[in-house]
Design a protein around this motif. Structure first.
Motif: not given
Ligand SMILES: [Zn+2]
Length: 115
Positions: A6-8, A10, A77
């Motif tokens: 998810r962070k990637r 984003r 999220d």
């Protein structure tokens, strides 16, 4: 989808938004009205107008993509993010990395478009 994934994504979305904002700024300059007194021949003026049309389409598409990417950020999220809206199967990460704002998998998209 895992936290780091998810962070990637984003990061990818934010980067795509920045690129699009730059593109939109450049295109907005290109589609500015061509002054009739510009000292260019008749043909090249027509070419300039044709090119302006192409850029106008690009500008429109870039704005739509930008809006779509912005709408994706708050969805990142949610537990449903990364799942196909139609078949509920996970969308392959490689596809999400290319098009983070996509809401369906390739199989469903193809069916939708009647391919
Ligand atoms: Zn699907």
């Amino acid at each position: 989808m895992t936290g780091p994934e998810r962070k990637r994504l984003r990061g990818i979305i934010i980067q795509q938004i920045e690129t699009l904002q730059q593109d939109i700024t450049n295109l907005a300059i290109l589609v500015a009205p061509i002054a009739p007194d510009v000292a260019i021949g008749r043909l090249s003026r027509m070419e300039a107008i044709a090119e302006q049309g192409v850029n106008q389409t690009k500008l429109h598409q870039s704005r739509q993509k930008l809006a779509s990417l912005r709408q994706t950020l708050p969805r990142l999220d949610s537990p449903e993010f990364g799942l196909c809206e139609i078949c509920d199967k996970p969308i392959p990460l490689a596809r999400l990395e290319l098009m983070p704002d996509t809401r369906s998998c390739v199989t469903c998209l193809d069916k939708q478009q009647g391919r």
